[in-house]
Design an enzyme around this catalytic site. Structure first.
Site, PDB file in Angstrom:
ATOM      1  CB  ALA A 157      -0.825   0.026   1.229  1.00  0.00           C
ATOM      2  CG  ASP A 158       2.757   5.016  -1.306  1.00  0.00           C
ATOM      3  OD1 ASP A 158       3.749   4.706  -0.554  1.00  0.00           O
ATOM      4  OD2 ASP A 158       2.628   6.112  -1.475  1.00  0.00           O
TER       5      ASP A 158
END
Length: 192
Positions: free
Chosen positions: A71-72
């Site tokens: 994720a980011d």
């Protein structure tokens, strides 16, 4: 048939905590070391998606038989990206910019399994109260801003600055849980 290993491609303790809320404990944590520099004219949601996919790809290349979750999170005021502040002065500038304004938080989440990558981007809108100079200074002194997009963590002291949220609170913290669980299920991985 045993369930494949789940690898979290993130060093974020917040993501580990969020996963635990829905009964998911990664078998291994292996942060991806990728270049997170935005591309020319890249929009915030596209950046969040690309970084999540790139992290998943990088770790999946080292763990091809595993399910990899990455994720980011990207904070944006208009098209202006507020990445992780490099120092206290930049954290102060970011907080002054966010003060009394609305901004958007985009969190990309990607799952790599069996050579395929599935991903989603979740947008949340956040409104912050007008921050006094003393509030900004105290928050920066706390050090809580370090390592956080936009130089604040909504799950900590900065939660008192937020007047309104439209969208997913877990996505603002760093991992949209609904989408994450669905992506993992689509890859054939379910919590026990």
């Amino acid at each position: 048939m045993s369930r494949p290993e789940l690898v979290l491609a993130s060093a974020s303790p917040r993501r580990v905590e969020l996963l635990a809320l829905v009964g998911i404990v990664p078998d291994r944590i292996e942060p991806a070391d990728i270049d997170e520099t935005p591309l020319k004219d890249e929009t915030p949601p596209r950046l969040a998606a690309r970084l999540a996919r790139s992290k998943a790809e990088a770790v999946a290349a080292r763990a091809p038989d595993s399910v990899v979750l990455a994720a980011d999170t990207v904070v944006a005021v208009g098209r202006r990206l507020l990445e992780k502040a490099a120092d206290e002065a930049e954290a102060v500038r970011f907080l002054k910019l966010l003060s009394g304004r609305n901004h958007r938080v985009f969190t990309g989440v990607a799952v790599a399994a069996g050579g395929a990558i599935r991903h989603r981007v979740v947008e949340a809108r956040v409104s912050m109260k007008v921050l006094s100079g003393d509030e900004i200074a105290a928050y920066v002194r706390s050090g809580e801003w370090r390592g956080k997009a936009g130089a604040y963590g909504i799950q900590g002291r900065a939660g008192a600055f937020v007047t309104r949220i439209v969208g997913s609170y877990p996505a603002i913290v760093g991992l949209p849980l609904h989408e994450t669980v669905n992506l993992l299920a689509g890859a054939g991985w379910r919590a026990e």
